[in-house]
Design a protein around this motif. Structure first.
Motif, mmCIF file in Angstrom:
data_model
loop_
_atom_site.group_PDB
_atom_site.id
_atom_site.type_symbol
_atom_site.label_atom_id
_atom_site.label_comp_id
_atom_site.label_asym_id
_atom_site.label_seq_id
_atom_site.Cartn_x
_atom_site.Cartn_y
_atom_site.Cartn_z
ATOM 1 N N ARG A 125 135.017 96.781 38.529
ATOM 2 C CA ARG A 125 134.993 98.171 38.095
ATOM 3 C C ARG A 125 136.401 98.740 38.219
ATOM 4 N NH1 ARG A 125 129.898 101.702 39.917
ATOM 5 N NH2 ARG A 125 129.020 99.705 39.204
ATOM 6 N N GLU A 126 136.852 99.458 37.186
ATOM 7 C CA GLU A 126 138.213 99.971 37.201
ATOM 8 C C GLU A 126 138.245 101.474 36.909
ATOM 9 O OE1 GLU A 126 140.588 98.117 34.159
ATOM 10 O OE2 GLU A 126 139.490 99.064 32.529
ATOM 11 N N PHE A 127 139.263 102.101 37.445
ATOM 12 C CA PHE A 127 139.460 103.530 37.271
ATOM 13 C C PHE A 127 139.870 103.850 35.839
ATOM 14 C CE2 PHE A 127 140.662 107.777 38.269
ATOM 15 C CZ PHE A 127 141.855 108.025 37.607
ATOM 16 N N VAL A 128 139.339 104.962 35.314
ATOM 17 C CA VAL A 128 139.691 105.425 33.977
ATOM 18 C C VAL A 128 140.389 106.790 34.037
ATOM 19 C CG1 VAL A 128 138.793 106.141 31.729
ATOM 20 C CG2 VAL A 128 137.785 104.169 32.912
ATOM 21 N N ALA A 129 139.738 107.760 34.665
ATOM 22 C CA ALA A 129 140.294 109.111 34.697
ATOM 23 C C ALA A 129 139.637 109.900 35.822
ATOM 24 C CB ALA A 129 140.069 109.832 33.365
ATOM 25 N N VAL B 66 137.452 102.755 43.950
ATOM 26 C CA VAL B 66 135.996 102.875 43.907
ATOM 27 C C VAL B 66 135.423 103.379 45.226
ATOM 28 C CG1 VAL B 66 133.863 101.538 43.739
ATOM 29 C CG2 VAL B 66 135.702 101.159 42.085
ATOM 30 N N ARG B 67 135.873 102.841 46.334
ATOM 31 C CA ARG B 67 135.253 103.168 47.623
ATOM 32 C C ARG B 67 135.530 104.606 48.062
ATOM 33 N NH1 ARG B 67 139.494 99.733 49.291
ATOM 34 N NH2 ARG B 67 141.084 100.779 50.560
ATOM 35 N N GLU B 68 136.427 105.294 47.394
ATOM 36 C CA GLU B 68 136.729 106.693 47.739
ATOM 37 C C GLU B 68 135.705 107.671 47.152
ATOM 38 O OE1 GLU B 68 138.987 107.771 49.696
ATOM 39 O OE2 GLU B 68 140.500 106.187 49.879
#
Length: 124
Positions: A45-49, A108-110
């Motif tokens: 899973r990756e950050f987008v915005a 993700v964990r944040e």
């Protein structure tokens, strides 16, 4: 009970647009940060915005900068992700997430709360 419900995914041709929505309920997120992440098959899973409810500060992954726009509608307790100039590599399940803190994070964990995800498929 906190709920994040995404909608707006679908199948679109390369170069097209989609707008994802994330309706939040169960608590107020006015002092928090919200994010969109995505996960393609076989990938992490990756950050987008991300955006802060208060003040509207935003942050984007380099891969979507200039093409995607994150925004909020405080009256509707909803976060949006407008996606333009879509590419086949944007194909993934997109997740809405919420922090309990106001600072923007890309990890993700944040994020404490997650939606169920909505599929976005971009055909070439």
């Amino acid at each position: 009970q906190v709920q994040l419900v995404e909608s707006g995914g679908g199948l679109v041709q390369a170069g097209g647009s989609l707008r994802l929505s994330c309706a939040a309920s169960g608590r107020t997120f006015s002092g928090a940060a919200m994010g969109w992440f995505r996960q393609a098959p076989g990938k992490e899973r990756e950050f987008v915005a991300a955006i802060r409810w208060t003040g509207g500060s935003t942050y984007y992954a380099d891969s979507v900068k200039g093409r995607f726009t994150i925004s909020t509608d405080n009256a509707k307790n909803t976060v949006y992700l407008q996606m333009n100039s879509l590419k086949p590599e944007d194909t993934a399940v997109y997740y809405c997430a919420a922090r309990t803190e106001p600072t923007i994070r890309t990890i993700v964990r944040e994020y404490a709360y997650w939606g169920q995800g909505t599929q976005v498929t971009v055909s070439s």
